[in-house]
Design an enzyme around this catalytic site. Sequence first.
Site, PDB file in Angstrom:
ATOM      1  N   GLU A  24       0.849  -1.201   0.000  1.00  0.00           N
ATOM      2  CA  GLU A  24       0.000   0.000   0.000  1.00  0.00           C
ATOM      3  C   GLU A  24       0.877   1.241   0.000  1.00  0.00           C
ATOM      4  OE1 GLU A  24      -2.438  -0.088   3.532  1.00  0.00           O
ATOM      5  OE2 GLU A  24      -2.825  -2.223   3.302  1.00  0.00           O
ATOM      6  N   LYS A  45       2.270   4.571   1.522  1.00  0.00           N
ATOM      7  CA  LYS A  45       2.291   5.121   2.876  1.00  0.00           C
ATOM      8  C   LYS A  45       1.890   6.579   2.754  1.00  0.00           C
ATOM      9  CE  LYS A  45       4.825   5.051   7.172  1.00  0.00           C
ATOM     10  NZ  LYS A  45       4.413   6.329   7.703  1.00  0.00           N
ATOM     11  N   ASP A  57       0.961  10.349   3.600  1.00  0.00           N
ATOM     12  CA  ASP A  57       1.612  11.259   4.535  1.00  0.00           C
ATOM     13  C   ASP A  57       0.579  12.216   5.133  1.00  0.00           C
ATOM     14  OD1 ASP A  57       3.678  12.180   5.966  1.00  0.00           O
ATOM     15  OD2 ASP A  57       4.665  13.248   4.333  1.00  0.00           O
ATOM     16  N   TYR A  79      -8.257   8.146   3.172  1.00  0.00           N
ATOM     17  CA  TYR A  79      -8.256   6.773   2.665  1.00  0.00           C
ATOM     18  C   TYR A  79      -8.288   5.825   3.860  1.00  0.00           C
ATOM     19  CZ  TYR A  79      -7.071   7.790  -2.227  1.00  0.00           C
ATOM     20  OH  TYR A  79      -7.099   8.201  -3.517  1.00  0.00           O
ATOM     21  N   LYS A  93      10.400   3.413   3.677  1.00  0.00           N
ATOM     22  CA  LYS A  93      10.326   4.846   3.373  1.00  0.00           C
ATOM     23  C   LYS A  93      11.099   5.144   2.099  1.00  0.00           C
ATOM     24  CE  LYS A  93       8.527   6.851   7.198  1.00  0.00           C
ATOM     25  NZ  LYS A  93       9.284   7.721   8.027  1.00  0.00           N
ATOM     26  N   CYS A 114      26.265  40.295  19.214  1.00  0.00           N
ATOM     27  CA  CYS A 114      24.884  39.917  18.908  1.00  0.00           C
ATOM     28  C   CYS A 114      24.337  40.874  17.836  1.00  0.00           C
ATOM     29  CB  CYS A 114      24.039  39.994  20.176  1.00  0.00           C
ATOM     30  SG  CYS A 114      22.271  39.861  19.843  1.00  0.00           S
ATOM     31  N   CYS A 126      21.410  43.084  19.747  1.00  0.00           N
ATOM     32  CA  CYS A 126      21.643  44.029  20.849  1.00  0.00           C
ATOM     33  C   CYS A 126      23.092  44.464  20.975  1.00  0.00           C
ATOM     34  CB  CYS A 126      21.144  43.441  22.168  1.00  0.00           C
ATOM     35  SG  CYS A 126      22.203  42.132  22.797  1.00  0.00           S
ATOM     36  N   CYS A 157      24.219  34.988  22.742  1.00  0.00           N
ATOM     37  CA  CYS A 157      24.190  36.353  23.227  1.00  0.00           C
ATOM     38  C   CYS A 157      23.839  36.245  24.713  1.00  0.00           C
ATOM     39  CB  CYS A 157      23.113  37.134  22.479  1.00  0.00           C
ATOM     40  SG  CYS A 157      22.654  38.637  23.344  1.00  0.00           S
ATOM     41  N   CYS A 188      18.106  41.648  25.592  1.00  0.00           N
ATOM     42  CA  CYS A 188      18.246  41.563  24.136  1.00  0.00           C
ATOM     43  C   CYS A 188      16.848  41.433  23.538  1.00  0.00           C
ATOM     44  CB  CYS A 188      19.095  40.342  23.771  1.00  0.00           C
ATOM     45  SG  CYS A 188      19.103  39.981  22.012  1.00  0.00           S
TER      46      CYS A 188
HETATM   47  S1  IVH Z   1      -1.230   0.711   8.896  1.00  0.00           S
HETATM   48  C1  IVH Z   1      -1.131  -1.589  11.678  1.00  0.00           C
HETATM   49  N1  IVH Z   1      -1.241   1.627   6.433  1.00  0.00           N
HETATM   50  O1  IVH Z   1       1.841   5.497   9.039  1.00  0.00           O
HETATM   51  C2  IVH Z   1      -0.223  -0.552  11.567  1.00  0.00           C
HETATM   52  N2  IVH Z   1      -0.483   3.077   8.161  1.00  0.00           N
HETATM   53  O2  IVH Z   1       4.179   4.958  10.612  1.00  0.00           O
HETATM   54  C3  IVH Z   1      -0.588   0.853  11.552  1.00  0.00           C
HETATM   55  N3  IVH Z   1       0.162   5.304   7.391  1.00  0.00           N
HETATM   56  O3  IVH Z   1       0.202   5.734  12.131  1.00  0.00           O
HETATM   57  C4  IVH Z   1      -1.081   1.547  10.431  1.00  0.00           C
HETATM   58  N4  IVH Z   1      -0.263   4.969   5.264  1.00  0.00           N
HETATM   59  O4  IVH Z   1      -0.583   7.241  10.183  1.00  0.00           O
HETATM   60  C5  IVH Z   1      -0.963   1.896   7.722  1.00  0.00           C
HETATM   61  N5  IVH Z   1      -1.312   2.296   4.228  1.00  0.00           N
HETATM   62  C6  IVH Z   1      -1.043   2.567   5.497  1.00  0.00           C
HETATM   63  C7  IVH Z   1      -0.552   3.825   5.908  1.00  0.00           C
HETATM   64  C8  IVH Z   1      -0.275   4.039   7.260  1.00  0.00           C
HETATM   65  C9  IVH Z   1       0.162   5.846   6.160  1.00  0.00           C
HETATM   66  C10 IVH Z   1       0.629   6.008   8.605  1.00  0.00           C
HETATM   67  C11 IVH Z   1      -0.306   5.922   9.797  1.00  0.00           C
HETATM   68  C12 IVH Z   1       0.495   5.257  10.862  1.00  0.00           C
HETATM   69  C13 IVH Z   1       1.892   5.578  10.433  1.00  0.00           C
HETATM   70  C14 IVH Z   1       2.900   4.606  10.989  1.00  0.00           C
END
Ligand code: IVH
Length: 675
Positions: free
Chosen positions: A116, A118, A120, A226, A317, A411, A414, A429, A435
């Site tokens: 999946e 990840k 942000d 999502y 990551k 500084c 001041c 400083c 200051c």
């Molecule tokens: S699963 C069971 N799936 O990443 C484990 N987390 O670093 C927990 N996150 O707290 C979450 N995409 O905020 C899961 N496809 C995804 C995700 C995801 C982003 C975030 C989530 C979690 C953090 C952990």
Amino acid sequence: MNKDDVVKARVQQLHDEINQHNQNYYQYDTPQIPDADYDALMRELQTLELAQPALISDDSPTQRVGSAPLDSFNQVEHQIPMLSLDNAFNEAEFEAFNKRVQGKIEMTDEVEYLVEPKLDGLAVSLLYQGGVLVQAATRGDGKTGENVTENVRTISAIPLTLKGINLPTALEVRGEIFMPLAGFEKLNKQAIEADEKPFANPRNAAAGSLRQLDSKITATRPLAFYAYGIGVVEDFVLPKTQKKLFGLLAGWGLPVSNQVLVARGPAQCHKAYDALANKRPLLPYEIDGVVYKVNNFELQEKIGFVSRAPRWAIARKFPAQEKMTEVVGIDVQVGRTGAITPVARLSPVFVGGVTVTNVTLHNEDEMRRKDVRVGDTVIVRRAGDVIPEIVSVVMDKRCDDCVPFLMPTTCPVCGSAVERAEGEAIIRCPAGLFCRAQVKESIKHFASRKAMDVDGLGDKIVEQLVVSGLVKTPADLYRLTKERVSSLERMADKSANNLLLALDASKQTTLPKFLYALGVREVGEVTANSLAMYFGRLDALQGATLENLEKVPDVGPIVAQHIVAFFELQHNRDVITELLAAGVHWPDVSAVSHKNKALSDKVFVLTGTLSSMGRDQAKEILQSLGAKVTGSVSKKTDYVVAGEESGSKLKKALSLDVMVLSEEEFLNMAKDYQG
Ligand code: IVH
């Protein structure tokens, strides 16, 4: 049908249509009608509801506008903890994870994973009862989050009711709230136009938008969602795999990512990672890696979890992004504690999802090491949510006439001669609150959200208040009058009133917040909290000796010295007296009575892996019983709790004859004392 029934039916039809368009837009990314037509449907519904308010139901799409502001968020206990994810930073680390998984399930065949993106953003838990959204909470520390139901109800991507008939009586959906890039850029553009501070990145923008006490503000923010998992489920037989769960969630009308795929074994997993990394720049939202989850739920259960994270999932990551740009200037900034930091001003460069214009060069040594000069071309790196940094200067492009940057000897604000303490990399400083820069920064800190939380006292206003001489100490804030505030530039009557009201409201605080607001060096939120818990009263803390202070969890000798030095200064004592006289107050904290605590002043060291809980949790338990938990074993250590694979600390304990407790013994001891 009489006329009322016709209207009722039309209202229902509009609900369905609008919900379907929300789903097309957020879930499938394929809007079927132009925005103007969508708006027309919403307007029609609003008109009908206006004529007959009885038709307004809680789940009407028109009700996503937010409600009255809250004073604070209530806490929500997660029945099933919301876990985090471990990270793998390269293929080898993923392969090691995969081996551990295979070991746990005693399988030599390739394991099937769901890959999946990840996302942000920030994790949330959505509770549907009988298919109706009844509660939404942030992840918080995983055990307790904040109740953000009112805010979440304003997010169109999140269905207020689930579709379908065969629904669980209770269903906790977990997923990520995030801000798509287009919305983020628009929001920041508006902020800049309104002379407000833009958000650093989409994730901060999402978090800041969701954690608004006024849900009407959240309603205006372009948030998306999502789903990727579940928590509590009642009266429902779940499918067998994570992939099928995605299908089920989507069927109920919950948006799920369309970038997931099943991969068997490391080779396919690596390929999926590469594919998503290539796709990343094309996605309309930020992702910072991929998440691999063992696809089969039965296997997930067998593999289990450790306190913080499941053992059946891992995040890989994306590496930091790097870009080249030019240094157009180097400034020095004076911080709250007088620290003088060189900052490189850059030609704006978009890297890792944000536009970077300033990068800290930290200190003199770091500057020398990198030898960054005005006019240089440099490589800027940003990884995840880490602050951007200059990796190196591109020497091939070094200009002929640029000269090394020299740190100032006085500084810049001041004029005091700067100092560099022995063993410290930072120059400071020493003028403290004489200051102006330090006054400004300490006022900003004092008013910040985690401190006194003065709403509306932004950087620009603080700047003016300090420059005009109206405010020299935090106590001066509470002496401001309407006339004085209104005399500031661009301060309308209403804003002046609001600021005074916010100042007044901030007087009611808590002891930890007040202590944090004072800005004692090295006293962050956590330490302020421990100090408040330990001493209970401000005067007890003010009179504390170094020895006393070092007994407080997370206070070491240096922090203790900073605290004593702070309260020794007459100026600081005066400011505190004035703040209290101005009406700053807090409810009593019942100080932890250490003398009566079972493990009062006993020194513990935790080592190895505990099977029933994480070390942090064990530490909390011990601290709640009055014990002090330290990192290294010495003669002063009373007990070492040794989990699995304890190494050198256990050896040292044995050599020093320190009492060693097994996990079981520790748990029994805790149970006995906790009563
Ligand atoms: S699963 C069971 N799936 O990443 C484990 N987390 O670093 C927990 N996150 O707290 C979450 N995409 O905020 C899961 N496809 C995804 C995700 C995801 C982003 C975030 C989530 C979690 C953090 C952990």
